[in-house]
Design an enzyme around this catalytic site. Structure first.
Site, mmCIF file in Angstrom:
data_model
loop_
_atom_site.group_PDB
_atom_site.id
_atom_site.type_symbol
_atom_site.label_atom_id
_atom_site.label_comp_id
_atom_site.label_asym_id
_atom_site.label_seq_id
_atom_site.Cartn_x
_atom_site.Cartn_y
_atom_site.Cartn_z
ATOM 1 C CG ASP A 1 -21.769 -17.619 20.315
ATOM 2 O OD1 ASP A 1 -21.236 -17.307 19.240
ATOM 3 O OD2 ASP A 1 -22.145 -16.788 21.168
ATOM 4 C CE1 TYR B 1 -21.709 -12.444 25.224
ATOM 5 C CE2 TYR B 1 -21.553 -14.793 24.835
ATOM 6 C CZ TYR B 1 -21.960 -13.544 24.432
ATOM 7 O OH TYR B 1 -22.626 -13.398 23.245
ATOM 8 C CE LYS C 1 -20.320 -13.729 19.845
ATOM 9 N NZ LYS C 1 -20.570 -14.518 21.057
ATOM 10 C CG HIS D 1 -19.090 -8.937 21.068
ATOM 11 N ND1 HIS D 1 -18.863 -9.550 22.276
ATOM 12 C CD2 HIS D 1 -20.413 -9.006 20.886
ATOM 13 C CE1 HIS D 1 -20.004 -9.962 22.790
ATOM 14 N NE2 HIS D 1 -20.963 -9.639 21.962
#
Length: 323
Positions: free
Chosen positions: A50, A55, A84, A117
């Protein structure tokens, strides 16, 4: 048992491994550490990885996946990869662009799951968290149904196998489920979930609509994030989890992860320590009794570790509702 053999069927017919490896790294963790940890996770048996555009580590995660494919450890179809759509890409014409950028960083042809997200929109641009001269976030208008239509197009284009959401409340899920012309319903809702925030009502609603719940911060993880709540009780220090850990000869972390699996929740475990990554795979080696599941249910305090408080006040801020 290898985690890839334990999967849950999604409403679109695809299968998601019930134990996932979370790759979010706080600032200060070297990027190379993400590659190394992801490789260890795949070697240990994790098949569900994931990550997210937000990120900013998809190059490193992609490198780990591709190196394990090149070695012959796994094939691409063995890996279930989630990315996401971040809040600065919520305008419908940007939804596919965000996914294409992720695929370019990953150097993969498709992802297995693409999620919205967070349901609040930020001003589009290069910056993931655009602010004005006073340091306030610059928000954008949000149309969740228009975003969802663009998500559906990504699935139809073969760029992702499944589409879902993250951090949505019941009303927002119903908005998507009831929209006119719905082609693909969300297969999952990824939310913060752990014994201090067991999400019972949202879980029951998701199950009633054949939406799989995926748990992040399943260990109550404190992390440097835009939404972190400081001074919360440390979940893994809880005396009840500690006593159950002694009873089952496991760690409090394994008790917390096992609790979610037995509730029918897909759970993400994040660690950059080899010992813990390997240990988390032991979640399949034991079972909690019904009595002990009820005891853990009793720990619920509705405590959020990831609160996104700076997004509060926006019309679609999801955590103002009960669930």
């Amino acid at each position: 048992m290898n985690s890839k053999q334990q999967t849950v069927r999604l409403s679109d017919g695809h299968f998601i491994p019930v134990l996932g490896f979370g790759t979010y790294a706080p600032q200060g963790v070297p990027k190379a550490k993400v590659t190394e940890a992801t490789k260890i996770a795949i070697d240990t048996g994790f098949r569900h990885i994931d990550s997210a555009s937000m990120y900013q580590n998809e190059e490193e995660v992609g490198l780990a996946i591709r190196s394990k494919i090149a070695e012959g450890t796994v094939k691409r179809e063995d890996i279930f990869y989630t990315t996401k759509l971040w809040c600065t890409f919520h305008r419908p014409e940007l939804v596919q662009l965000c996914l294409e950028q992720s695929l370019k960083k990953l150097q993969l042809d498709y992802v297995d799951l693409y999620l919205i997200h967070f349901p609040v929109s930020l001003k589009p641009g290069e910056n993931y968290l655009p602010t004005d001269e006073n340091g306030q976030y610059i928000f954008d208008t949000v149309d969740l149904c228009a975003i969802w239509k663009a998500m559906e197009k990504c699935k139809d284009a073969g760029l992702t196998k499944s589409v879902g959401v993250s951090n949505f409340n019941r009303r927002q899920l119903e908005m998507i489920l009831n929209m006119s012309g719905l082609k693909h319903k969300p297969v999952c809702n990824q939310v913060e979930c752990h014994p201090y925030l067991n999400q019972r009502k949202l879980l029951d609603f998701c199950k009633s609509k054949d939406i799989v719940m995926v748990a992040y911060s399943a260990l109550g993880s404190q992390r440097e994030n835009i939404g972190i709540v400081q001074n919360n009780p440390i979940l893994l220090d809880d005396p009840v989890l500690d006593s159950l850990a002694k009873k089952y000869k496991r760690t409090p972390a394994l008790i917390a992860l096992r609790y979610q699996l037995q509730r029918g929740i897909v759970v993400l475990a994040k660690s950059f320590t080899e010992k813990r990554i390997r240990e988390n795979m032991q979640v399949f080696d034991f079972q909690l009794s019904l009595e002990d599941m009820k005891v853990i249910d009793g720990l619920n305090k509705n405590v959020r570790y990831i609160s996104f408080t700076k997004f509060k006040g926006q019309p679609e801020f999801p955590f103002s509702a009960e669930y």
